[in-house]
Design a protein around this motif. Structure first.
Motif, PDB file in Angstrom:
ATOM      1  N   ARG A   1      -1.035  -8.163   6.908  1.00 49.55           N
ATOM      2  CA  ARG A   1      -0.957  -7.064   5.953  1.00 49.55           C
ATOM      3  C   ARG A   1      -2.219  -6.230   6.082  1.00 49.55           C
ATOM      4  NH1 ARG A   1       0.573 -10.994   0.822  1.00 49.55           N
ATOM      5  NH2 ARG A   1       2.672 -11.592   1.523  1.00 49.55           N
ATOM      6  N   SER A   2      -2.089  -4.945   5.831  1.00 49.13           N
ATOM      7  CA  SER A   2      -3.241  -4.052   5.895  1.00 49.13           C
ATOM      8  C   SER A   2      -3.521  -3.498   4.508  1.00 49.13           C
ATOM      9  CB  SER A   2      -2.970  -2.901   6.871  1.00 49.13           C
ATOM     10  OG  SER A   2      -4.077  -2.029   6.930  1.00 49.13           O
ATOM     11  N   SER A   3      -4.772  -3.624   4.097  1.00 50.02           N
ATOM     12  CA  SER A   3      -5.170  -3.129   2.784  1.00 50.02           C
ATOM     13  C   SER A   3      -6.605  -2.629   2.857  1.00 50.02           C
ATOM     14  CB  SER A   3      -5.049  -4.243   1.734  1.00 50.02           C
ATOM     15  OG  SER A   3      -5.508  -3.800   0.475  1.00 50.02           O
ATOM     16  N   GLY A   4      -6.792  -1.369   2.515  1.00 53.82           N
ATOM     17  CA  GLY A   4      -8.135  -0.808   2.533  1.00 53.82           C
ATOM     18  C   GLY A   4      -8.782  -0.835   3.895  1.00 53.82           C
ATOM     19  N   GLY A   5      -7.966  -0.694   4.940  1.00 56.16           N
ATOM     20  CA  GLY A   5      -8.503  -0.712   6.293  1.00 56.16           C
ATOM     21  C   GLY A   5      -8.782  -2.097   6.829  1.00 56.16           C
ATOM     22  N   LYS A   6      -8.458  -3.131   6.068  1.00 59.09           N
ATOM     23  CA  LYS A   6      -8.681  -4.508   6.494  1.00 59.09           C
ATOM     24  C   LYS A   6      -7.349  -5.223   6.686  1.00 59.09           C
ATOM     25  CE  LYS A   6     -13.239  -4.488   6.174  1.00 59.09           C
ATOM     26  NZ  LYS A   6     -14.124  -4.720   7.344  1.00 59.09           N
ATOM     27  N   VAL A   7      -7.292  -6.089   7.682  1.00 53.81           N
ATOM     28  CA  VAL A   7      -6.099  -6.897   7.927  1.00 53.81           C
ATOM     29  C   VAL A   7      -6.266  -8.236   7.226  1.00 53.81           C
ATOM     30  CG1 VAL A   7      -4.698  -8.056   9.674  1.00 53.81           C
ATOM     31  CG2 VAL A   7      -5.638  -5.786  10.136  1.00 53.81           C
ATOM     32  N   THR A   8      -5.255  -8.627   6.463  1.00 56.03           N
ATOM     33  CA  THR A   8      -5.272  -9.928   5.802  1.00 56.03           C
ATOM     34  C   THR A   8      -4.028 -10.708   6.200  1.00 56.03           C
ATOM     35  OG1 THR A   8      -4.138  -9.068   3.836  1.00 56.03           O
ATOM     36  CG2 THR A   8      -6.562  -9.013   3.841  1.00 56.03           C
ATOM     37  N   TRP A   9      -4.077 -12.020   5.939  1.00 52.08           N
ATOM     38  CA  TRP A   9      -2.988 -12.916   6.334  1.00 52.08           C
ATOM     39  C   TRP A   9      -2.539 -13.694   5.103  1.00 52.08           C
ATOM     40  CZ3 TRP A   9      -1.598 -12.197  11.358  1.00 52.08           C
ATOM     41  CH2 TRP A   9      -2.510 -11.500  12.151  1.00 52.08           C
ATOM     42  N   PRO A  10      -1.245 -13.756   4.829  1.00 46.11           N
ATOM     43  CA  PRO A  10      -0.772 -14.244   3.528  1.00 46.11           C
ATOM     44  C   PRO A  10      -0.799 -15.751   3.320  1.00 46.11           C
ATOM     45  CG  PRO A  10       1.089 -13.616   4.897  1.00 46.11           C
ATOM     46  CD  PRO A  10      -0.146 -13.199   5.640  1.00 46.11           C
ATOM     47  N   LEU A  11      -0.759 -16.546   4.386  1.00 46.72           N
ATOM     48  CA  LEU A  11      -0.610 -17.990   4.199  1.00 46.72           C
ATOM     49  C   LEU A  11      -1.961 -18.677   4.057  1.00 46.72           C
ATOM     50  CD1 LEU A  11       2.283 -18.976   6.651  1.00 46.72           C
ATOM     51  CD2 LEU A  11       2.403 -18.164   4.289  1.00 46.72           C
ATOM     52  N   ASP A  12      -2.149 -19.349   2.924  1.00 47.16           N
ATOM     53  CA  ASP A  12      -3.364 -20.142   2.779  1.00 47.16           C
ATOM     54  C   ASP A  12      -3.245 -21.417   3.610  1.00 47.16           C
ATOM     55  OD1 ASP A  12      -1.771 -21.969   1.339  1.00 47.16           O
ATOM     56  OD2 ASP A  12      -2.415 -21.170  -0.599  1.00 47.16           O
TER      57      ASP A  12
END
Length: 508
Positions: free
Chosen positions: A262-273
């Motif tokens: 996912r992209s948010s605020g120019g940063k890529v994040t990953w949903p699974l802990d």
């Protein structure tokens, strides 16, 4: 490499997780453009990543060399970025970088093994680059030459094996394997390898190949394991992993992302802990009897530590079935029973100029675009393979075959049979085929030529038609046919081919 093949038969082995996403955080924006050079610029940070995964319980530790082939290194010279040191060209930089990265991993792994006695292995990471050869972005030869300094560096640095990962095009994987074999000849040290592909939501690689084609194409090279990585999280990867496990004769390797990015605020994040990733990936690995399980993009030491816990006490990997004879088109595999007629493998010969007046006329006219369309059309008519031969219809057989096969091989829905008695024609055409082709044919009229053809077939993962013919001509009786076929069989196996690579034509 001590013990890994035996261990894979006894228990699941845990691979580490992502390197790039960890380095992005640790290096920051200032050094982001030089992430691929971390082993030379910041060996301390490269070592920290490895130590974190060792502490998490990973047993296969990857080097930070995913993009470290010579073609990828060109950007550091074209951009004029400082800091290449004594490297004056991309090839030298690639070799130095891979040797340094493998050396960092080797040192850390050796210290850990000495401390607790638990086996661990250094895997040289080899990524796909940005140019898929089957789609015209590069050629087999260009990629092989680009991978060669990378493989030499990994060997010199002490890697135990090579992980050819995130494969998008089987021809790219063939080039990497070819470079690894050449590096083994040059260095005197041969490394085993794992091949891991990435697929889309339909279970297909960028080139269009499905996982059945991927298995049929790669398994003749005798990989240590075959698998899938990246491509999404464990849920997205599960259908393709299941399809691969259903057909593969090699141990299965699974390394998903931490979900879809996912992209948010120019940063890529990953949903699974970590816990969710481990539960879903570990559950899939247990269901499919995988031999190697780890993580890809978005996973870190926490994900791997959780995976180690989930996989504790897992049953031994499922024993894989023996390999069967199969060809592959650019899109799927063609096993012996693949035509729907059990035990019958259909080869269309209307693209053979010796028996097709229509095809011969097109070839003689020099209209190779039309000749390629003719081949593709024949492939769409239900045969498992299409035999292509232009011998006797053109002055330059090699050039004509290259023109036709280069246009047809990547879009045919059937496998291709490359029909020529000239080894140099076969040698020119095989690097154009990302699928699993059939070489037609080999006989014992000239043993030296037979050796050359068997070596080419082995080097490019092709199957071979063996004719019951020797220096006295075609065999006329049963005993002579069997004798010649037995000699061909023994010669083929002595050159590294397997029984599943051979078809015998005794009617010649």
């Amino acid at each position: 490499m001590t013990g890994l093949p035996a261990v894979l038969r006894e228990r699941v082995v845990i691979a580490d997780g992502a390197t790039g996403s960890l380095l992005d955080v640790m290096l920051g924006d200032e050094l982001a453009d030089r992430r691929d050079l971390v082993a030379l610029d910041r060996p301390d940070i490269a070592s920290q990543v490895i130590l974190a995964y060792i502490e998490a319980g990973a047993e296969i530790i990857k080097t930070a060399t995913f993009n470290a082939n010579a073609r990828s290194m060109k950007r550091f010279f074209s951009a004029g970025l400082p800091g290449q040191g004594p490297a004056t060209d991309p090839e030298t930089l690639a070799r130095r970088l891979n040797e340094a990265s493998a050396g960092i991993a080797r040192a850390a792994v050796d210290v850990a093994v000495a401390a607790d006695g638990r086996p661990r292995w250094v895997a040289g990471s080899v990524g796909p680059g940005s140019d898929a050869p089957s789609l015209g972005g590069s050629s087999y030869g260009e990629l092989r030459d680009s991978y060669l300094p990378q493989m030499l560096g990994l060997i010199a640095g002490g890697a135990d094996l090579v992980l050819i990962e995130t494969v998008q095009d089987p021809l790219q994987a063939k080039a990497a394997i070819g470079a690894l074999e050449e590096a083994g000849r040059v260095s005197g040290r041969t490394l085993p390898f794992i091949v891991s592909a990435t697929v889309d939501g339909r279970g297909r690689m960028l080139s269009g190949a499905d996982v059945r084609a991927f298995a049929a194409i790669i398994e003749p090279f005798q990989p240590l394991a075959i698998g899938l990585n990246c491509s999404g999280g464990p849920d997205e990867l599960a259908p393709a992993c299941g399809a691969l496990a259903a057909v593969s004769s090699a141990p299965i390797c699974i390394m998903p992302n931490a979900g879809l990015p996912r992209s948010s605020g120019g940063k890529v994040t990953w949903p699974l802990d970590a816990a969710t990733f481990a539960a879903r990936t570990g559950g899939m690995a247990r269901r499919l009897g995988a031999a190697i399980v780890g993580g890809c993009c978005g996973t870190g030491p926490g994900h791997i530590a959780a995976l180690v816990g989930i996989m504790a006490g897992a049953p031994a990997p499922v024993a894989r079935p023996g390999r069967i004879f199969a060809l592959a088109s650019a899109f799927t595999s063609m096993p012996v029973a693949g035509s729907g007629k059990a035990g019958i493998f259909v080869i269309d010969e209307r693209s053979n100029a010796a028996g097709s007046a229509a095809f011969k006329a097109i070839v003689k006219a020099g209209d190779f675009e039309a000749a390629a369309r003719f081949v593709v059309d024949r492939a769409a008519r239900g045969a498992d393979a299409v035999d292509v031969s232009v011998a006797g219809s053109v002055r330059d057989e090699r050039a004509a075959m290259v023109e036709i096969v280069s246009r047809a091989a990547s879009v045919m829905v059937a496998a291709i049979s490359i029909d020529s008695t000239d080894p140099e024609v076969i040698a020119a055409v095989l690097p154009l085929v990302g699928a699993r082709p059939l070489v037609n044919s080999v006989n014992l009229e000239d043993t030296g030529k037979a050796v050359r053809l068997f070596d080419l077939a082995r080097g490019f993962g092709a199957a071979v038609v063996c004719l019951a013919m020797d220096g006295l001509g075609p065999a006329r009786d049963r005993a002579t046919k069997l004798s010649i076929c037995r000699r061909l069989y023994e010669l083929a196996l002595s050159r590294g081919l397997a029984p599943e690579d051979l078809l015998f034509d005794t009617a010649t």
